[in-house]
Write a protein that holds these residues in place. Structure first.
Motif, PDB file in Angstrom:
ATOM      1  N   LEU B 168       0.829  -1.205   0.000  1.00 29.25           N
ATOM      2  CA  LEU B 168       0.000   0.000   0.000  1.00 29.25           C
ATOM      3  C   LEU B 168       0.867   1.260   0.000  1.00 29.25           C
ATOM      4  O   LEU B 168       0.487   2.294  -0.546  1.00 29.25           O
ATOM      5  CB  LEU B 168      -0.912   0.012   1.223  1.00 29.25           C
ATOM      6  CG  LEU B 168      -2.137  -0.892   1.139  1.00 29.25           C
ATOM      7  CD1 LEU B 168      -2.836  -0.983   2.489  1.00 29.25           C
ATOM      8  CD2 LEU B 168      -3.098  -0.371   0.082  1.00 29.25           C
ATOM      9  N   LEU B 169       2.054   1.148   0.592  1.00 26.99           N
ATOM     10  CA  LEU B 169       2.933   2.317   0.609  1.00 26.99           C
ATOM     11  C   LEU B 169       3.492   2.593  -0.783  1.00 26.99           C
ATOM     12  O   LEU B 169       3.739   3.741  -1.149  1.00 26.99           O
ATOM     13  CB  LEU B 169       4.071   2.120   1.609  1.00 26.99           C
ATOM     14  CG  LEU B 169       3.622   2.014   3.062  1.00 26.99           C
ATOM     15  CD1 LEU B 169       4.816   1.819   3.978  1.00 26.99           C
ATOM     16  CD2 LEU B 169       2.838   3.249   3.467  1.00 26.99           C
ATOM     17  N   LEU B 171       1.812   2.000  -3.418  1.00 31.92           N
ATOM     18  CA  LEU B 171       0.679   2.644  -4.072  1.00 31.92           C
ATOM     19  C   LEU B 171       0.618   4.120  -3.678  1.00 31.92           C
ATOM     20  O   LEU B 171       0.378   4.996  -4.512  1.00 31.92           O
ATOM     21  CB  LEU B 171      -0.622   1.937  -3.663  1.00 31.92           C
ATOM     22  CG  LEU B 171      -1.926   2.567  -4.143  1.00 31.92           C
ATOM     23  CD1 LEU B 171      -1.998   2.542  -5.655  1.00 31.92           C
ATOM     24  CD2 LEU B 171      -3.140   1.852  -3.550  1.00 31.92           C
ATOM     25  N   LYS B 172       0.890   4.363  -2.430  1.00 35.48           N
ATOM     26  CA  LYS B 172       0.876   5.756  -1.959  1.00 35.48           C
ATOM     27  C   LYS B 172       1.901   6.585  -2.727  1.00 35.48           C
ATOM     28  O   LYS B 172       1.607   7.693  -3.175  1.00 35.48           O
ATOM     29  CB  LYS B 172       1.183   5.770  -0.453  1.00 35.48           C
ATOM     30  CG  LYS B 172       0.979   7.112   0.223  1.00 35.48           C
ATOM     31  CD  LYS B 172       1.255   6.976   1.719  1.00 35.48           C
ATOM     32  CE  LYS B 172       1.169   8.307   2.423  1.00 35.48           C
ATOM     33  NZ  LYS B 172      -0.201   8.812   2.559  1.00 35.48           N
TER      34      LYS B 172
END
Lengths: 202, 611
Positions: B168-169, B171-172
């Motif tokens: 997810l990071l 993606l961030k």
């Protein structure tokens, strides 16, 4: 009063989509973007304020509201000086979830005295005409849960946003002062940093 | 150069740039032409000798063979050569470094110089030799200070240890870059953390170039402030001028369109492969004018400001593919990018088959340099047993031979132009086959860098961006909070325990993204690691030279290293321990033959899928 913190960490919690990021952006950059993506994990912005003649850096932490980002956001609750519990007045579920957010915060932030911790409640999106949560309901909840201050805000048209943050700062500073006076008797301070008015920014 | 880390001498023994235009007459001393020489403490006489001799031989050979010289061997040194107009570069390494790697390294060095300084000729007109010597030293030290020998052989982008980071990071980080791109002056960007890539929108070769600036400023701040302070200092935002090649620019401008695969690209998709292969003609290449989304005002401004570059187009770009001459007037297949060749598998084969091997005849016979063949001794002492998947035999298939001369055959060899390899690492949308056009001028851009402690947002922006406060503010506002957050997240990740290396060594190279995954520590002293690295470099050489080679096992009496590659990856694997059951002749019981299945099994947990 001389030993005030120069960095205050304020954290925004609440369901996904209630407008936490927008509130932060409105307060710090005075901008509103209707097309923000979900926040992933946490984000923060600093804003320098002058409170009672002292420079205070307000560090506003914006968090991801969605459940799937839980493990990313919870490690950053620690060290918060004030928690802004946020819901959207056009979404009753987000209001009902406030208790869960409070619980999650107290658990992960490892708050020692939850009854004394400064919470502030924000009902966002008051610009929307179809409300699902009335002002009375919200105020009632705040009273029952520890007499938290309640603000109805709109990040879109900037209603009450600054006022809410100012209140958060005051609550945080007040709680800080109180904690300074209440030196727990069951602990021994081995080393107390010499604090003076002149060393406030080192 | 006190700052220069003394690089491994195996990695680079000599590097010099010689300007032939300074030495015209009989009386002109050679040293006048030496623009930069590494090691800088080399006696002047020796500098003269090397520059004079190598430049002379290089010119002589290239004129006789009418193709560019890529490699010269002199005693125990292997020199990668680049010639452009009157400039002559040479990078000398020990013989055991794969030829491919030396050539790539030299290209990379020159590309780096051009990225930050613009055209070489113009740089030397505008700046003093000393200033630019410092620049060369800087890039050289950066290129040579890779974390391990493997990074040096397989030029790769250093990325964050992805096994340790919540996806997810990533993606961030990607979303931060996308948010920045909402400003039309922003071309593309990358997010770096502690000198490693978190997310990038640029092709790997460009990312590597951007990282040089970043890692330098990072090192500088580390030095000046001792430790980086938690609150960002006064100026977290900086900018520097950079220069893109037209193909890089075209890639950056066309990429989003291709990714969306909107109606624009639909006809291209439907086109039969045959047509795609015809794209070696200029008309088939999408012209840069057709690429959308650039504000006209900025474009014109940019054109205007570049006029000094375009006017001196002769020397403005250094073409990465040195065989323009032959590609223009012979049916040499070089304009075909390997992307196409690989993607059409068997077809591509045919396309190659019919071409007369101009390089082959040129390579072997021409002017043998006095070379001791000790370099190939190692290669010969190891048996190269080809895997079942590849049908190649040593004697067969002359069609493949046109690409290269076998390693170690002659003193001088004309290697397959490097452009191929470079292009292979870029997505096809880049269509870089026209890198070789001489008249393509470098395009001036700016590199905007926003640092938050150890995290860096680097954006390639139009030069007018830096003067446009509204755009700067927009980008800053859309990224600052997320950068702060991402930095906090990444800092909170504890570095993965190095972990026991396990009973095996592996290296996995992703040739599309130019990333390397390995459990080789790179610490000096490991004898077994050293052997693995040598075997890997040898296999890498073979893979490069022999396009159809897919699997190979390289072995000594004591151990064996398995290598496999596909279009997108190269993987090397060595199992430790266990007695080698090796009778000297191929044998069912031979433990080397179980290596492929072991590799498949073991590497799965490293995220390497060989199935």
């Amino acid at each position: 009063m001389t030993a005030r913190k120069s960095l205050l960490k304020v954290i925004l919690l609440g369901d996904g989509g209630v407008g936490k990021s927008s509130i932060m952006n409105r307060y710090v950059t005075n901008k509103f973007d209707a097309h923000l993506f979900h926040t992933i994990g946490v984000e923060f912005l600093n804003k320098t304020l002058e409170v009672d003649g002292n420079q205070v850096t307000l560090q506003i932490w914006d968090t991801a509201g969605q459940e799937r980002f839980r493990s990313l956001r919870t490690p950053f609750y620690r060290g918060s000086d004030c928690c802004l519990l946020t819901f959207s007045v056009d979404d009753n579920q987000s209001f009902l979830n406030l208790s869960n957010w409070k619980k999650e915060f107290i658990y992960y932030a490892d708050v020692k005295e939850p009854e004394n911790f400064p919470f502030v409640v924000l009902g966002n999106k008051v610009d929307v005409t179809e409300r699902q949560v009335s002002t009375e309901e919200a105020q009632m909840w705040c009273q029952e849960n520890g007499d938290y201050p309640y603000f109805e805000t709109s990040a879109k048209d900037a209603t009450n946003v600054a006022v809410a943050f100012e209140e958060a700062v005051h609550r945080a500073l007040a709680a800080d002062d109180k904690a300074d006076h209440l030196i727990p008797t069951d602990t021994v301070k081995l080393h107390r940093k010499p604090r003076s008015a002149t060393s406030c920014c080192s | 150069m006190a700052e220069l880390k003394s690089p491994d001498t195996r990695r680079c023994r000599y590097f010099f740039l010689y300007d032939g235009s300074k030495v015209r007459g009989e009386g002109d001393p050679t040293r006048d032409g030496i623009c930069y020489f590494y090691p800088e403490e080399t006696p002047m006489d020796k500098q003269d000798l090397l520059c004079g001799q190598l430049a002379g031989v290089g010119r002589c050979v290239s004129e006789l063979s009418s193709s560019a010289v890529r490699i010269l061997r002199l005693r125990r040194c292997k020199f990668a050569i680049r010639m452009k107009d009157d400039f002559f570069w040479a990078l000398g390494c020990s013989m055991e470094v794969p030829t491919v790697s030396v050539c790539e390294l030299l290209d990379h060095l020159i590309d780096l110089f051009c990225f930050y300084n613009g055209s070489v000729r113009q740089s030397y007109q505008l700046n003093s030799k000393e200033t630019l010597a410092a620049e060369w030293a800087r890039y050289l030290s950066h290129v040579l200070s890779g974390p391990s020998e493997l990074h040096y052989i397989l030029q790769s982008v250093r990325t964050l240890d992805l096994t340790n980071v919540d996806p997810l990071l990533l993606l961030k980080a990607a979303l931060i870059l996308q948010a920045c791109q909402r400003c039309p002056l922003v071309l593309a960007g990358c997010v770096l953390f502690r000198g490693r890539v978190v997310s990038t929108q640029m092709p790997p070769q460009l990312t590597i170039k951007v990282m040089v600036h970043e890692s330098e400023t990072y090192a500088k701040t580390q030095r000046s402030s001792g430790r980086s302070t938690p609150t960002s200092d006064g100026g977290p935002v900086s900018a520097t001028a950079v220069f893109l090649t037209p193909s890089e620019l075209q890639y950056l401008q066309s990429a989003p369109v291709d990714k969306i695969s909107s109606s624009h690209s639909a006809p291209e998709k439907d086109a039969p492969p045959k047509k795609t292969r015809l794209s070696r003609t200029l008309s088939d290449i999408p012209s840069s004018e057709s690429t959308p989304s650039r504000p006209a005002s900025c474009q014109s401004l940019q054109r205007a400001s570049f006029s000094p570059h375009t006017s001196s187009s002769e020397d403005s770009v250094f073409s990465p593919a040195p065989s323009q001459g032959s590609s223009a007037d012979s049916p040499n297949p070089s304009p075909l990018s390997p992307i196409r060749r690989f993607s059409y598998g068997g077809n591509a084969h045919e396309a190659e088959g019919g071409t007369p091997d101009s390089l082959h005849s040129g390579g072997g016979g021409v002017s043998q340099m006095p070379s001791e063949r000790d370099g190939s001794a190692f290669e010969e002492s190891l048996h190269l047993s080809r895997g079942a998947a590849s049908e190649m035999t040593d004697c067969g298939n002359a069609a493949f031979r046109d690409e290269k001369t076998p390693a170690g055959e002659g003193g001088v060899c004309c290697l397959k132009p490097r452009g191929h390899k470079a292009e292979m690492r870029q997505p096809p949308s880049g269509s870089c086959s026209f890198d070789s056009l001489e008249e393509s001028p470098l395009v001036s851009m700016a590199l905007y860098v926003h640092r938050v402690n150890s995290l860096v947002l680097a954006l390639l922006v139009e030069p007018c961006f830096m003067g446009d406060s509204a755009s700067m503010e927009e980008v800053n506002h859309s990224s600052l909070a997320s950068l702060n957050g991402l930095e906090a997240h990444l800092r909170a990740i504890s570095p993965a325990a190095p972990g026991a290396a396990g009973p095996y060594l592996f290296a996995h190279y992703d040739s599309v993204q130019s990333t390397l995954t390995t459990n080789v520590s790179g610490r000096p002293g490991g004898a077994s690691e050293y052997l693995f690295v040598r075997a890997t470099s040898l296999l890498h050489s073979h893979f490069f030279d022999t396009e159809t080679l897919q699997e190979a096992i390289i072995r000594s009496a004591g151990t064996a290293v398995y290598g496999t590659r596909s279009v997108a990856q190269e993987t090397y694997f060595q199992q430790h321990g266990g007695s080698m059951r090796n009778s000297g002749i191929p044998n069912q019981q031979d433990s080397a033959f179980s290596l492929p299945s072991k590799a498949r099994h073991r590497l799965l947990k490293h995220g390497v899928n060989l199935l």
